[in-house]
Design a protein around this motif. Structure first.
Motif, PDB file in Angstrom:
ATOM      1  N   VAL A  18      -3.919  -2.527   4.864  1.00  0.00           N
ATOM      2  CA  VAL A  18      -5.255  -1.947   4.820  1.00  0.00           C
ATOM      3  C   VAL A  18      -5.155  -0.432   4.954  1.00  0.00           C
ATOM      4  O   VAL A  18      -4.260   0.077   5.626  1.00  0.00           O
ATOM      5  CB  VAL A  18      -6.192  -2.509   5.920  1.00  0.00           C
ATOM      6  CG1 VAL A  18      -6.516  -3.964   5.667  1.00  0.00           C
ATOM      7  CG2 VAL A  18      -5.616  -2.311   7.303  1.00  0.00           C
ATOM      8  N   THR A  23     -10.827   1.405   6.468  1.00  0.00           N
ATOM      9  CA  THR A  23     -11.123   0.346   7.422  1.00  0.00           C
ATOM     10  C   THR A  23     -12.001   0.875   8.547  1.00  0.00           C
ATOM     11  O   THR A  23     -12.998   0.246   8.921  1.00  0.00           O
ATOM     12  CB  THR A  23      -9.824  -0.261   7.982  1.00  0.00           C
ATOM     13  OG1 THR A  23      -9.096  -0.838   6.903  1.00  0.00           O
ATOM     14  CG2 THR A  23     -10.102  -1.326   9.026  1.00  0.00           C
ATOM     15  N   GLU A  59     -10.470  -6.103  11.380  1.00  0.00           N
ATOM     16  CA  GLU A  59     -10.766  -6.183   9.947  1.00  0.00           C
ATOM     17  C   GLU A  59     -12.280  -6.024   9.774  1.00  0.00           C
ATOM     18  O   GLU A  59     -13.060  -6.533  10.578  1.00  0.00           O
ATOM     19  CB  GLU A  59     -10.334  -7.536   9.384  1.00  0.00           C
ATOM     20  CG  GLU A  59      -8.881  -7.858   9.641  1.00  0.00           C
ATOM     21  CD  GLU A  59      -7.993  -7.629   8.437  1.00  0.00           C
ATOM     22  OE1 GLU A  59      -8.515  -7.471   7.326  1.00  0.00           O
ATOM     23  OE2 GLU A  59      -6.780  -7.620   8.633  1.00  0.00           O
TER      24      GLU A  59
END
Length: 152
Positions: A18, A23, A59
């Motif tokens: 990521v 993020t 996440e």
């Protein structure tokens, strides 16, 4: 490809990694990690078994239809992989992160769950922003997969 997935200079996506900046932006601004658009009044966090006890995920949240895409497309979430990748992606360490990605390298896969929410609070876990549902209880938590069984 998911909005938070980084790309190499030659345009290849680094699946399983990521982009740290995207993020963080997604979690703080409540943007979907797949499409990058604002989340609505129903969102889904896809969490590993180990995340359930923390009531948080590093996440970003997802729209329900983006979560369905991820569940079908991601081999880890879908339970098609027995272990996490054994080596890290080779790009700028500041651009790619996971709160515990070093610990997961080569480790057995975990079960995944879909946590349905109307909102989350932003907290910090291991120096990373996280979506936390400790204060606002989930609408529901559904198992997605059990970890794959390894052959004996």
């Amino acid at each position: 490809m998911p909005w938070v997935t980084p790309r190499t200079a030659d345009g290849r996506y680094l699946l399983g990694a990521v982009d740290a900046a995207k993020t963080s932006t997604a979690i703080h601004r409540r943007l979907c990690g797949v499409c990058g658009r604002a989340l609505g009044d129903r969102l889904v966090l896809l969490v590993r078994e180990s995340d359930l006890a923390r009531c948080a995920s590093t996440e970003p949240g997802l729209h329900p239809h983006c979560a369905a895409y991820t569940i079908a497309a991601c081999p880890m979430v879908a339970g098609r992989r027995s272990h996490y990748r054994a080596s890290a992606h080779k790009i700028d360490a500041d651009a790619v992160h996971g709160a515990d990605s070093d610990r997961r390298l080569g480790a057995p896969a975990e079960a995944w769950h879909a946590v349905w929410l109307i909102r989350y609070d932003v907290v910090t876990l291991c120096c990373h922003p996280a979506a936390c549902y400790l204060v606002t209880p989930p609408l529901r938590i559904r198992p997605i997969t059990a970890p794959p069984r390894t052959r004996s």
